[in-house]
Design an enzyme around this catalytic site. Structure first.
Site, PDB file in Angstrom:
ATOM      1  N   ALA A  87       0.856  -1.416   0.573  1.00 48.10           N
ATOM      2  CA  ALA A  87      -0.215   0.106   0.008  1.00 48.10           C
ATOM      3  C   ALA A  87       0.852   0.899  -0.012  1.00 48.10           C
ATOM      4  CB  ALA A  87      -0.905  -0.311   1.268  1.00 48.10           C
ATOM      5  N   THR A  91       0.689   5.675  -1.721  1.00 49.21           N
ATOM      6  CA  THR A  91       0.061   6.470  -0.850  1.00 49.21           C
ATOM      7  C   THR A  91      -0.066   8.270  -1.728  1.00 49.21           C
ATOM      8  OG1 THR A  91       1.889   6.619   0.374  1.00 49.21           O
ATOM      9  CG2 THR A  91       0.363   5.432   1.463  1.00 49.21           C
ATOM     10  N   PRO A  96      -4.573   5.468   0.999  1.00 48.65           N
ATOM     11  CA  PRO A  96      -4.054   5.639   2.599  1.00 48.65           C
ATOM     12  C   PRO A  96      -4.161   4.282   2.600  1.00 48.65           C
ATOM     13  CG  PRO A  96      -6.236   6.038   2.904  1.00 48.65           C
ATOM     14  CD  PRO A  96      -6.238   6.517   1.435  1.00 48.65           C
ATOM     15  N   ASP A  97      -2.845   4.070   2.898  1.00 49.15           N
ATOM     16  CA  ASP A  97      -2.243   2.296   3.127  1.00 49.15           C
ATOM     17  C   ASP A  97      -3.286   1.913   4.875  1.00 49.15           C
ATOM     18  OD1 ASP A  97      -1.086   3.664   5.143  1.00 49.15           O
ATOM     19  OD2 ASP A  97       1.114   2.999   5.026  1.00 49.15           O
ATOM     20  N   PHE A  98      -2.291   0.954   5.239  1.00 49.36           N
ATOM     21  CA  PHE A  98      -3.612   0.518   6.281  1.00 49.36           C
ATOM     22  C   PHE A  98      -2.915   0.516   7.730  1.00 49.36           C
ATOM     23  CE2 PHE A  98      -5.522  -3.939   4.782  1.00 49.36           C
ATOM     24  CZ  PHE A  98      -6.760  -3.375   3.968  1.00 49.36           C
ATOM     25  N   ARG A  99      -1.486   0.451   7.973  1.00 54.79           N
ATOM     26  CA  ARG A  99      -1.246   0.337   9.193  1.00 54.79           C
ATOM     27  C   ARG A  99       0.281   1.860   9.800  1.00 54.79           C
ATOM     28  NH1 ARG A  99      -0.878  -4.074   7.158  1.00 54.79           N
ATOM     29  NH2 ARG A  99      -2.202  -5.848   8.216  1.00 54.79           N
ATOM     30  N   GLN A 169       0.453  -6.511  -3.762  1.00 57.02           N
ATOM     31  CA  GLN A 169      -0.962  -6.737  -2.593  1.00 57.02           C
ATOM     32  C   GLN A 169      -1.996  -5.226  -2.699  1.00 57.02           C
ATOM     33  OE1 GLN A 169       1.264  -7.846   1.680  1.00 57.02           O
ATOM     34  NE2 GLN A 169       2.448  -6.151   0.462  1.00 57.02           N
ATOM     35  N   ASN A 170      -1.762  -4.389  -3.739  1.00 57.06           N
ATOM     36  CA  ASN A 170      -2.771  -3.707  -3.904  1.00 57.06           C
ATOM     37  C   ASN A 170      -3.824  -3.938  -4.206  1.00 57.06           C
ATOM     38  OD1 ASN A 170      -1.089  -1.983  -2.207  1.00 57.06           O
ATOM     39  ND2 ASN A 170       0.095  -0.868  -3.785  1.00 57.06           N
ATOM     40  N   ASP A 172      -5.428  -1.720  -6.467  1.00 56.41           N
ATOM     41  CA  ASP A 172      -5.720  -0.711  -6.687  1.00 56.41           C
ATOM     42  C   ASP A 172      -5.708  -0.251  -8.159  1.00 56.41           C
ATOM     43  OD1 ASP A 172      -2.986   0.042  -6.961  1.00 56.41           O
ATOM     44  OD2 ASP A 172      -3.106   1.334  -4.836  1.00 56.41           O
ATOM     45  N   HIS A 189      -3.421  -9.657  -3.406  1.00 57.40           N
ATOM     46  CA  HIS A 189      -4.820  -9.995  -3.102  1.00 57.40           C
ATOM     47  C   HIS A 189      -5.927  -9.771  -4.106  1.00 57.40           C
ATOM     48  CE1 HIS A 189      -2.449  -9.084   0.898  1.00 57.40           C
ATOM     49  NE2 HIS A 189      -2.078 -10.290   0.099  1.00 57.40           N
ATOM     50  N   THR A 265       5.689  -2.224   1.906  1.00 59.73           N
ATOM     51  CA  THR A 265       4.716  -2.639   2.855  1.00 59.73           C
ATOM     52  C   THR A 265       5.403  -3.090   3.876  1.00 59.73           C
ATOM     53  OG1 THR A 265       4.774  -5.106   2.163  1.00 59.73           O
ATOM     54  CG2 THR A 265       6.277  -4.173   1.239  1.00 59.73           C
ATOM     55  N   SER A 266       4.419  -3.410   4.862  1.00 59.27           N
ATOM     56  CA  SER A 266       4.948  -3.354   6.230  1.00 59.27           C
ATOM     57  C   SER A 266       5.345  -5.102   5.754  1.00 59.27           C
ATOM     58  CB  SER A 266       4.189  -3.357   6.919  1.00 59.27           C
ATOM     59  OG  SER A 266       2.683  -3.864   6.763  1.00 59.27           O
ATOM     60  N   CYS A 321       8.991   5.794  -1.479  1.00 58.13           N
ATOM     61  CA  CYS A 321       9.405   4.878  -2.910  1.00 58.13           C
ATOM     62  C   CYS A 321       9.572   5.776  -3.796  1.00 58.13           C
ATOM     63  CB  CYS A 321       7.870   4.024  -2.939  1.00 58.13           C
ATOM     64  SG  CYS A 321       7.113   3.096  -2.274  1.00 58.13           S
TER      65      CYS A 321
HETATM   66  P1  CNA Z   1       0.551  -1.498   5.559  1.00 61.80           P
HETATM   67  O1  CNA Z   1       0.371  -2.858   6.402  1.00 61.80           O
HETATM   68  O2  CNA Z   1      -0.406  -0.211   5.223  1.00 61.80           O
HETATM   69  O3  CNA Z   1       2.669  -0.457   5.109  1.00 61.80           O
HETATM   70  C1  CNA Z   1       2.371   0.395   4.185  1.00 61.80           C
HETATM   71  C2  CNA Z   1       3.304   0.194   4.359  1.00 61.80           C
HETATM   72  O4  CNA Z   1       4.472   1.143   3.838  1.00 61.80           O
HETATM   73  C3  CNA Z   1       4.347   0.913   5.393  1.00 61.80           C
HETATM   74  O5  CNA Z   1       5.476   0.504   5.856  1.00 61.80           O
HETATM   75  C4  CNA Z   1       4.381   2.081   5.563  1.00 61.80           C
HETATM   76  O6  CNA Z   1       6.152   2.943   6.490  1.00 61.80           O
HETATM   77  C5  CNA Z   1       5.627   2.032   4.304  1.00 61.80           C
HETATM   78  N1  CNA Z   1       4.771   3.482   3.479  1.00 61.80           N
HETATM   79  C6  CNA Z   1       3.690   4.207   3.439  1.00 61.80           C
HETATM   80  N2  CNA Z   1       3.521   5.186   2.587  1.00 61.80           N
HETATM   81  C7  CNA Z   1       4.750   4.868   2.157  1.00 61.80           C
HETATM   82  C8  CNA Z   1       6.435   5.762   1.101  1.00 61.80           C
HETATM   83  N3  CNA Z   1       4.884   6.847   0.265  1.00 61.80           N
HETATM   84  N4  CNA Z   1       6.771   5.030   0.784  1.00 61.80           N
HETATM   85  C9  CNA Z   1       7.602   4.275   1.308  1.00 61.80           C
HETATM   86  N5  CNA Z   1       6.778   3.210   2.166  1.00 61.80           N
HETATM   87  C10 CNA Z   1       5.609   4.046   3.110  1.00 61.80           C
HETATM   88  O7  CNA Z   1      -0.032  -1.539   3.576  1.00 61.80           O
HETATM   89  P2  CNA Z   1       0.277  -3.300   2.948  1.00 61.80           P
HETATM   90  O8  CNA Z   1       0.722  -3.905   1.704  1.00 61.80           O
HETATM   91  O9  CNA Z   1       1.473  -4.033   3.799  1.00 61.80           O
HETATM   92  O10 CNA Z   1      -0.090  -4.720   3.846  1.00 61.80           O
HETATM   93  C11 CNA Z   1      -1.207  -5.151   2.922  1.00 61.80           C
HETATM   94  C12 CNA Z   1      -2.403  -4.774   2.493  1.00 61.80           C
HETATM   95  C13 CNA Z   1      -3.173  -3.802   2.691  1.00 61.80           C
HETATM   96  C14 CNA Z   1      -2.992  -5.539   1.224  1.00 61.80           C
HETATM   97  O11 CNA Z   1      -3.893  -6.249   1.659  1.00 61.80           O
HETATM   98  C15 CNA Z   1      -3.549  -4.513   0.561  1.00 61.80           C
HETATM   99  O12 CNA Z   1      -4.824  -4.858  -0.008  1.00 61.80           O
HETATM  100  C16 CNA Z   1      -4.212  -3.365   2.084  1.00 61.80           C
HETATM  101  N6  CNA Z   1      -4.192  -2.052   0.756  1.00 61.80           N
HETATM  102  C17 CNA Z   1      -4.130  -1.932  -0.065  1.00 61.80           C
HETATM  103  C18 CNA Z   1      -4.200  -0.486  -0.577  1.00 61.80           C
HETATM  104  C19 CNA Z   1      -4.647  -0.148  -1.971  1.00 61.80           C
HETATM  105  O13 CNA Z   1      -3.936  -0.665  -2.689  1.00 61.80           O
HETATM  106  N7  CNA Z   1      -3.552   0.973  -2.505  1.00 61.80           N
HETATM  107  C20 CNA Z   1      -4.847   0.346   0.713  1.00 61.80           C
HETATM  108  C21 CNA Z   1      -4.711  -0.122   2.149  1.00 61.80           C
HETATM  109  C22 CNA Z   1      -4.406  -1.019   2.050  1.00 61.80           C
END
Ligand code: CNA
Length: 404
Positions: A87, A91, A96-99, A169-170, A172, A189, A265-266, A321
């Site tokens: 995610a 951003t 927004p991301d999840f965490r 994993q996105n 979008d 996903h 990704t986290s 990123c």
């Molecule tokens: P997460 O757990 O929210 O982690 C996001 C990670 O990215 C964290 O480590 C942040 O510190 C880091 N981060 C955030 N913004 C930036 C940036 N601009 N540059 C660099 N690092 C950044 O999300 P994950 O993807 O790890 O978790 C997997 C889930 C999130 C999947 O099942 C997705 O479907 C789900 N998700 C997807 C979307 C999307 O499609 N855009 C949005 C929100 C959640």
């Protein structure tokens, strides 16, 4: 000395006795146990670790930084690059991301009154309270957001002929909107490209679902009545199996990967997060993220050794990123190529193409520009055809030439 005679050596006898005194069962007829014991003893006397996995190979890139990765690519050693994303890649597009604390979705779901944040992606909760997910789906539905610099970097990798696959994993679909060929993307996903009834699994035209979701509760309730069940886009909820394509390609891709890039990704969602451990030992790995994740020392399967003395191949760029990839492109001399792709902009979803070779010939650039301006091109063709059949004919020939 053969193994049985070695076992008679006074030092080894002493060791066996010591272990027995400590209450351990030592079977002198078990060659594996004896070999392990001798290995441990030998390693101790040499002052090295007995764990073979602890032995550190030589560095596979000159420096464990972005410049080192760039040099590795420039030397032609990266021919099959896998990129794993999450995610954080999107951003910067406004999704927004999840965490991420504060801005992440999990911190902003109060209005849905969920028992816990993950409930919004739980099939049980969806059955009982579909409104929350549908409302979120309306916001996240592709079409509302544009790809970021990092998405265009993926396309650039493809244009250079280096992208083996992007595992995302996105949900979008911004990778495809940036122009990455559909067959090079694995939506681990799922995404909003298709939809099914949740009980019968019957395929439902996704446009119907999108229209219903846009109309809010009235819309999705009518859809439910029409199909006799709730309809959900094919994004993977917690507890659901990942697409078959993910499992199939995983097996063939990761063993041949010669550079792994992980970004945004986290790395906490399994089985996706485990894939970083599937590449070979000599494959360099670059993590571009705001925080350090996927560490072996914190239990990640064959995880990153960033910050450890034993690290011989893992690089961490701490930051956004877009910034990290711009830095990489600068070192590679690709900054101009990346800027060009960004200037061209998103492609129309139905104009996805197969992998293209590297090159920036005029024709290709024009074709790429055409991709970016497909809507305007349609209009121009229609106008040309109406004004004059000759102009329309010429325009049509240009269309065919560019589409090749
Ligand atoms: P997460 O757990 O929210 O982690 C996001 C990670 O990215 C964290 O480590 C942040 O510190 C880091 N981060 C955030 N913004 C930036 C940036 N601009 N540059 C660099 N690092 C950044 O999300 P994950 O993807 O790890 O978790 C997997 C889930 C999130 C999947 O099942 C997705 O479907 C789900 N998700 C997807 C979307 C999307 O499609 N855009 C949005 C929100 C959640």
């Amino acid at each position: 000395m053969p193994l049985p005679s070695l076992l008679q050596a006074p030092e080894v006898r002493q060791l066996i006795q010591l272990l027995r005194d400590k209450g351990l069962t030592v079977d002198e007829d078990d060659p594996e146990q004896m070999a392990g014991l001798l290995q441990t003893r030998l390693a101790k006397s040499l002052g090295i670790s007995a764990d073979i996995s602890d032995m550190v190979p030589d560095k596979v890139i000159p420096n464990l930084d972005i410049a080192g990765i760039a040099q590795y690519i420039q030397e032609g050693k990266a021919k099959r690059v896998i990129v794993m994303v999450g995610a954080g890649l999107s951003t910067a597009a406004g999704i927004p991301d999840f965490r991420t604390p504060g801005t992440g979705l999990y911190d902003n779901l109060q209005k849905y009154n969920l028992p816990d944040p993950q409930a919004i992606f739980s099939i049980d909760h969806f059955r009982k309270h579909p409104g929350a997910f549908y409302e979120l789906a309306r916001d996240l539905w592709p079409g509302n957001y544009a790809p970021t610099t990092a998405h265009f970097f993926l396309r650039l990798l493809e244009e250079k002929g280096l992208l083996l696959r992007c595992y995302t994993q996105n949900i979008d679909s911004l990778e495809e909107l940036a122009g990455v060929s559909r067959e090079l993307v694995v939506a681990a996903h799922g995404n909003f490209s298709s939809a099914h009834g949740i009980d019968t699994g019957v395929a439902v035209p996704v446009q119907e679902l999108q229209n219903a979701v846009q109309r809010g509760e009235e819309g999705w309730a009518a859809l439910r009545s029409k199909w006799g069940e709730l309809v959900k886009p094919d994004i993977v909820f917690f507890g659901e199996a990942l697409p078959e394509r993910f499992r199939r390609l995983l097996r063939q891709d990761f063993t041949q990967c010669d550079l792994l890039i992980v970004m945004g990704t986290s790395l906490v969602v399994a089985p996706f997060c485990e894939c970083i451990g599937f590449v070979g030992d000599s494959c360099p790995r670059l993590l571009v993220n705001r925080e350090l994740v996927g560490l072996e020392s914190r239990g990640a399967y064959r995880g990153f050794r960033i910050g450890e003395e034993r690290n011989y191949r893992d690089v961490f760029y701490e930051g956004d990123c877009d910034v990290g990839l711009e830095a990489l492109c600068k070192d590679l001399g690709w900054a101009e190529d990346l800027a060009q792709l960004k200037a061209i902009g998103p492609v129309a979803p139905h104009r996805q193409k197969s992998s293209r070779a590297v090159g920036s010939s005029g024709g290709k650039l024009l074709g790429a520009w055409f991709n970016g301006h497909w809507g305007a091109m349609h209009l121009a063709l229609a106008v040309a055809a109406v004004i004059s059949p000759i102009a329309g004919g010429i325009a049509l020939r240009c269309w065919h030439a560019l589409s090749k």
